[in-house]
Design a protein around this motif. Structure first.
Motif, PDB file in Angstrom:
ATOM      1  N   ARG A  57       0.825  -1.210   0.000  1.00 41.08           N
ATOM      2  CA  ARG A  57       0.000   0.000   0.000  1.00 41.08           C
ATOM      3  C   ARG A  57       0.857   1.258   0.000  1.00 41.08           C
ATOM      4  NH1 ARG A  57      -3.358  -0.439   5.112  1.00 41.08           N
ATOM      5  NH2 ARG A  57      -1.733  -1.944   5.676  1.00 41.08           N
ATOM      6  N   LEU A  58       2.068   1.137   0.573  1.00 38.74           N
ATOM      7  CA  LEU A  58       3.047   2.223   0.517  1.00 38.74           C
ATOM      8  C   LEU A  58       4.268   1.708  -0.238  1.00 38.74           C
ATOM      9  CD1 LEU A  58       2.939   3.803   4.113  1.00 38.74           C
ATOM     10  CD2 LEU A  58       2.057   4.775   1.998  1.00 38.74           C
ATOM     11  N   PRO A  59       4.272   1.814  -1.562  1.00 42.57           N
ATOM     12  CA  PRO A  59       5.409   1.319  -2.335  1.00 42.57           C
ATOM     13  C   PRO A  59       6.616   2.234  -2.197  1.00 42.57           C
ATOM     14  CG  PRO A  59       3.862   2.437  -3.773  1.00 42.57           C
ATOM     15  CD  PRO A  59       3.224   2.406  -2.407  1.00 42.57           C
ATOM     16  N   VAL A  60       7.755   1.746  -2.644  1.00 38.32           N
ATOM     17  CA  VAL A  60       8.960   2.572  -2.641  1.00 38.32           C
ATOM     18  C   VAL A  60       8.698   3.839  -3.449  1.00 38.32           C
ATOM     19  CG1 VAL A  60      11.359   2.703  -3.409  1.00 38.32           C
ATOM     20  CG2 VAL A  60      10.504   0.612  -2.343  1.00 38.32           C
ATOM     21  N   GLY A  61       9.023   4.972  -2.849  1.00 36.61           N
ATOM     22  CA  GLY A  61       8.780   6.265  -3.482  1.00 36.61           C
ATOM     23  C   GLY A  61       7.544   6.970  -2.959  1.00 36.61           C
ATOM     24  N   THR A  91      15.391   1.582  10.532  1.00 38.89           N
ATOM     25  CA  THR A  91      15.436   0.279   9.858  1.00 38.89           C
ATOM     26  C   THR A  91      15.580   0.423   8.350  1.00 38.89           C
ATOM     27  OG1 THR A  91      13.010   0.202   9.787  1.00 38.89           O
ATOM     28  CG2 THR A  91      14.094  -0.864  11.647  1.00 38.89           C
ATOM     29  N   GLY A  92      15.742   1.658   7.885  1.00 38.44           N
ATOM     30  CA  GLY A  92      16.018   1.882   6.473  1.00 38.44           C
ATOM     31  C   GLY A  92      14.807   1.806   5.569  1.00 38.44           C
ATOM     32  N   GLY A  96      14.014  10.931   5.164  1.00 35.49           N
ATOM     33  CA  GLY A  96      13.659  12.316   4.910  1.00 35.49           C
ATOM     34  C   GLY A  96      14.319  12.815   3.640  1.00 35.49           C
ATOM     35  N   ARG A  97      13.575  13.598   2.881  1.00 36.53           N
ATOM     36  CA  ARG A  97      14.096  14.143   1.643  1.00 36.53           C
ATOM     37  C   ARG A  97      14.012  15.674   1.626  1.00 36.53           C
ATOM     38  NH1 ARG A  97      16.314   9.995   1.202  1.00 36.53           N
ATOM     39  NH2 ARG A  97      16.059   8.408  -0.412  1.00 36.53           N
ATOM     40  N   VAL A 103       9.772   9.802   2.535  1.00 34.62           N
ATOM     41  CA  VAL A 103       9.335   8.854   1.520  1.00 34.62           C
ATOM     42  C   VAL A 103       9.786   7.442   1.878  1.00 34.62           C
ATOM     43  CG1 VAL A 103       9.391  10.590  -0.311  1.00 34.62           C
ATOM     44  CG2 VAL A 103      11.409   9.187   0.116  1.00 34.62           C
ATOM     45  N   VAL A 104       9.099   6.474   1.318  1.00 40.60           N
ATOM     46  CA  VAL A 104       9.468   5.070   1.477  1.00 40.60           C
ATOM     47  C   VAL A 104      10.653   4.784   0.557  1.00 40.60           C
ATOM     48  CG1 VAL A 104       8.700   2.682   1.242  1.00 40.60           C
ATOM     49  CG2 VAL A 104       7.106   4.433   2.040  1.00 40.60           C
ATOM     50  N   VAL A 105      11.720   4.206   1.129  1.00 36.22           N
ATOM     51  CA  VAL A 105      12.924   3.936   0.338  1.00 36.22           C
ATOM     52  C   VAL A 105      13.241   2.455   0.237  1.00 36.22           C
ATOM     53  CG1 VAL A 105      13.950   6.179   0.808  1.00 36.22           C
ATOM     54  CG2 VAL A 105      14.406   4.281   2.369  1.00 36.22           C
ATOM     55  N   ALA A 106      12.599   1.600   1.022  1.00 41.15           N
ATOM     56  CA  ALA A 106      12.872   0.162   0.959  1.00 41.15           C
ATOM     57  C   ALA A 106      11.656  -0.583   1.452  1.00 41.15           C
ATOM     58  CB  ALA A 106      14.097  -0.211   1.789  1.00 41.15           C
TER      59      ALA A 106
END
Length: 512
Positions: A57-61, A91-92, A96-97, A103-106
């Protein structure tokens, strides 16, 4: 005029109170703060976010709401949201951007499926018949807390330093550099590896002796080709020792011969008696026990090598030490008798797939030829960036940084084991990224022995915690135990995970 009997319009005092009471939630993931347990709002929110990342539901990006906005929608303090975000950042999973928000990064891989679409149950992974591929299968299962061994602090990856080095590399490369490179590896990285090994492992080598490989796994594959050409079919391995390394050798067609490990490391007398022509070992930090091959055993092993035995040194976890002095590599003592393999998988990230292999002079050309036909060589840009990190001192700075983080997390795990697993014996605490714990077995099972560590691992997984049963890494029977990684997760997850293992252990003892 009489008093109106119409319902209050939106915006009136009464209506505002009623809608406030009904709207304590957020459209984002349909979060309902009323579902959070008292005093556990932060953990509840973090778990909801993890679940959404795991199920897609929360994909990378995907961008998360600003902490202030989500806090207002949930009617909680902003600190609840920022702490939940911080846990996922550690946990990676998110990052923050700046103006780009959080954003989700992994995201974890999806769980494996049976033919009918049903998810493979966790307990089935831990049976003795399911060891083939079991580590990979376990890795794909989503969980609440991952205490699997062999993973560094991926959230600490030096993104800024890597980007800075990458920009510098791209500014200096020529069009010709984007062609097929030397299968032995970029000269710049081979020179940097020589400097790194001299400074950190006591190894003196020439860049021409270094072959750049895609991690230790590929190093074993390349060496396997040479050993088969020499007529070697039996390779001795440490017992207990790495299941993954053993499977790698067996996939290559070798018979693996167990050699016991004790407080002094590999039993070289047993190695001689095994009749194996080669041995794979982790002398600087034995996996999983954490012991160091002692001085007498080293001398015996080098004598065995001088008589024609082939020593394959996997310099596993050598950089990560806390409470003991550095231990020189075997290769530094016998350059012509040891095949040495190392990588950045436990220092930076396994995903980089970069390592190095040093072999005796008479084997180098054959290894380079095998590497050429395997993949034509590693990607050039990653090699050049890593070389710059090594030459600039950035990699040493990163090592000092993660050592501190890993040591703090190790200390948290030691305290948690003392609290939640009284009576457990801890092994290998002075260095590395994991601990090995062994247990007494007070209750007999149906087979007449003590409780099985595979049952404990399955019970922990049912509580949302991933661990490795020690028996996975044994060939011959031994006491039940677990191998617990502490480097990858934040402190609160380590404590929660060990507490869940304690609950599982008590349930096994009570026969629940």
């Amino acid at each position: 005029m009489g008093r109106s009997t119409e319902p209050p319009v939106e915006g009136s005092k009464n209506s505002h109170a009623e809608t406030d009471a009904a709207a304590v939630g957020s459209d984002f993931l349909q979060l309902d703060i009323g579902q959070a347990p008292p005093g556990g709002r932060t953990a509840w929110l973090a778990d909801r976010l993890r679940s959404a990342i795991a199920d897609g539901r929360l994909p990378v990006g995907a961008r998360l709401p600003a902490s202030r906005v989500l806090a207002q929608e949930l009617r909680v303090t902003r600190g609840v949201v920022t702490e939940a975000y911080r846990r996922l950042a550690e946990t990676g999973q998110i990052a923050g951007r700046g103006r780009g928000g959080t954003v989700v990064v992994a995201a974890p891989a999806a769980p494996s499926r049976r033919a009918g679409g049903e998810a493979e149950p966790g307990p089935a992974l831990f049976g003795a018949a399911d060891r083939e591929g079991a580590v990979d299968m376990l890795r794909t299962l989503p969980c609440r807390i991952d205490l699997s061994p062999g993973v560094p602090d991926l959230a600490a990856f030096p993104r800024t330093g890597w980007l800075r080095a990458e920009r510098a590399v791209l500014a200096g490369v020529t069009p010709a550099d984007f062609g097929y490179g030397d299968p032995q590896g970029a000269p710049a990285l081979r020179r940097a590896v020589v400097g790194w090994l001299a400074r950190n492992r006591g190894i003196r080598a020439d860049p021409d002796e270094v072959v750049v490989v895609a991690g230790v796994a590929q190093a074993l594959s390349l060496l396997g080709r040479l050993l088969r050409q020499d007529g070697i079919r039996r390779i001795a391995v440490e017992d207990p020792g790495s299941l993954g390394a053993r499977q790698q050798l067996e996939y290559g067609g070798f018979t693996t011969v167990p050699v016991p490990v004790d407080s002094g490391g590999l039993d070289v007398g047993a190695l001689r008696a095994s009749g194996a022509g080669a041995v794979l070992l982790t002398p600087a930090h034995q996996f999983p026990t954490g012991v160091v091959l002692d001085g007498e055993r080293r001398r015996e092993l080098l004598s065995w090598a001088a008589e024609g035995g082939v020593v394959i040194e996997d310099d596993y976890d050598a950089e990560h030490r806390y409470d003991r002095p550095p231990v020189p590599a075997l290769r530094s003592l016998l350059p012509d008798g040891v095949c040495y393999a190392g990588s950045v998988s436990k220092l930076l990230a396994p995903a980089l797939r970069v390592g190095w292999l040093l072999v005796p002079p008479g084997r180098r050309d054959a290894v380079v030829t095998a590497k050429r036909y395997a993949d034509l060589g590693n990607g050039i840009l990653t090699q050049l960036v890593l070389a710059r990190l090594m030459d600039s001192g950035e990699l040493e700075r990163h090592l000092r940084h993660v050592r501190q983080r890993h040591r703090r997390r190790r200390d948290v795990m030691l305290r948690a084991i003392e609290t939640h697993l009284p009576g457990a014996r801890v092994h290998g605490a002075a260095a590395g990224l994991h601990l090995m714990v062994t247990f007494d077995a007070p209750r007999a099972d149906a087979h007449g022995g003590g409780f099985r560590d595979t049952d404990l691992a399955a019970a922990a997984l049912a509580r949302g915690v991933k661990v490795h049963p020690l028996s996975w890494h044994r060939i011959t029977p031994g006491p039940p135990g677990l191998v617990l990684g502490y480097a990858a997760g934040p402190a609160h997850e380590i404590d929660e995970g060990v507490a869940a293992i304690g609950e599982a252990l008590r349930a096994l003892h009570l026969g629940e």
